[in-house]
Write an enzyme that holds these catalytic residues in place. Sequence first.
Site, PDB file in Angstrom:
ATOM      1  NE  ARG A 163       0.289   9.949  10.382  1.00  0.00           N
ATOM      2  CZ  ARG A 163      -0.071   8.938   9.594  1.00  0.00           C
ATOM      3  NH1 ARG A 163      -1.313   8.511   9.605  1.00  0.00           N
ATOM      4  NH2 ARG A 163       0.803   8.366   8.797  1.00  0.00           N
ATOM      5  CE  LYS A 190      -1.871   1.667   4.025  1.00  0.00           C
ATOM      6  NZ  LYS A 190      -1.557   3.089   4.247  1.00  0.00           N
ATOM      7  CG  ASN A 191       2.349   2.730   3.599  1.00  0.00           C
ATOM      8  OD1 ASN A 191       1.175   3.042   3.400  1.00  0.00           O
ATOM      9  ND2 ASN A 191       2.829   2.478   4.811  1.00  0.00           N
ATOM     10  NE  ARG A 231      -7.134   4.640   5.231  1.00  0.00           N
ATOM     11  CZ  ARG A 231      -6.196   4.844   6.162  1.00  0.00           C
ATOM     12  NH1 ARG A 231      -6.521   4.888   7.426  1.00  0.00           N
ATOM     13  NH2 ARG A 231      -4.948   5.027   5.838  1.00  0.00           N
TER      14      ARG A 231
END
Length: 431
Positions: A110, A11-12, A390
């Site tokens: 974040r 995913k990342n 997600r």
Amino acid sequence: MQGHVKVSGAKNSALVIMAGTLLCSGDCHIRNVPLLADVERMGQVLSALGIRLTRNGDTLDINASEITTSKAPYELVTQLRASFFAIGPILARLGVAQMPLPGGCAIGARPVDLHVRGLQAMGAEVQIEHGICNAYVPGSSGRLKGAKIYLDSPSVGATETLMMAATLADGETIIENAAREPEVVDLANFCNAMGAKIQGAGTSTITIVGVPKLHSTEYNIIPDRIEAGTFLVAGAITRSEITLSSVCADHLFPVIAKLRDIGVRIIEEGSDCLRILPAESLKATDIETLPHPGFPTDMQAPFMALLTLAEGDSLINESVFENRLRHASELNRLGADIRVKGNAAFVRGVPMLSGAPVIGTDLRASAALVLAGLAAEGKTTFQGLHHLDRGYDRFDLKLQQLGARILRVSEASTNVELATSTNNSPASMTT
Ligand code: UD1
């Protein structure tokens, strides 16, 4: 449970490589792209910037020959932090970018100060007004300038933003204290496949020599180490034999080492396959999350689920994010014995968990609750499917194929129902 799991693309990597295609004025053909809500959302961000993209199975064709706007849409960027990383390539290509701040999220504040300071070091003027990060490159060339950048902490996203921005900058950029995650290396390999000159990705010092233009390429995304790690924990917690492919065992080194500490047997089969064998007993261990190659924060919640059933006391320290232990109270609903103090969780192993309704608070916390539900006696109803979708490619189907009794109640609903492997009746449907 028993059987084989095909691990999807990371995913990342996929998200940041999609952002990276903005650097290229030709066609990019990206393979092994996972089917995820986050990838879909990133595609919407690119479409909103005027980019053409088509999906065929696990392949994405992206053509960013024309970026029609430098302004990314607020509604999408606020839902997906990785889309903020596109500020680097947009600024490098157009000399101007307007990016809504991604905002805080369930796991912590974040901030994006490291991204901003790095772009400023490369000559960009950056102002944050009304929640929008406005950046432009002064001067007629519109080109960022190479710079020496020191990151206060090895942020994955800041390293990626700045590395992408530097590929088209004038001169040499050196990023010190860079993140060393495999996804950073994957992005660097992708950029180099487009003609960028990046060296040192995977170490703390990355050097990028800017080039005027990048060209079309084809690229294969690496396997998702967090998805693979999650299935290893699924095997460990349900005492199952599972094989996983394709994986890169090197990327999973800290996860495999901790599983072995806990008493789980894992065999490396060939270069890209792992087999986990049913553990006789699970032993407590201590975990501290750290930047790579330390123990990954994204595996902290699944390991907490596993340690609830280990013999003895475990201490988990979450050092990367400030608010990432919210799953502890939900695990306690299933009968776990966890006390949280600040960023530490004390887990006292219990002999069994018992099914209950639980709510997922973020992506990895949701995976942890599903795993705990699989091991629990009786039925667990999980709410928070949008978190799971997600970041896990058809998680429930992959678990079903292994023999787990897990049922998605309905597409529109946010519930997944689970039945434990100790209960022989299938999960009942309630909508
Ligand atoms: C990425 C991953 C995420 C993973 C995390 C840590 C993506 C899309 N997401 O997130 O799954 O959990 O790495 O491995 O790749 N920080 C600052 N200022 C900044 C940037 C970060 O203070 O400008 C702090 C963060 O608040 C956090 C820490 O640095 O406490 C690490 O964050 P970072 O490595 O940037 O994570 P992300 O890139 O957002």
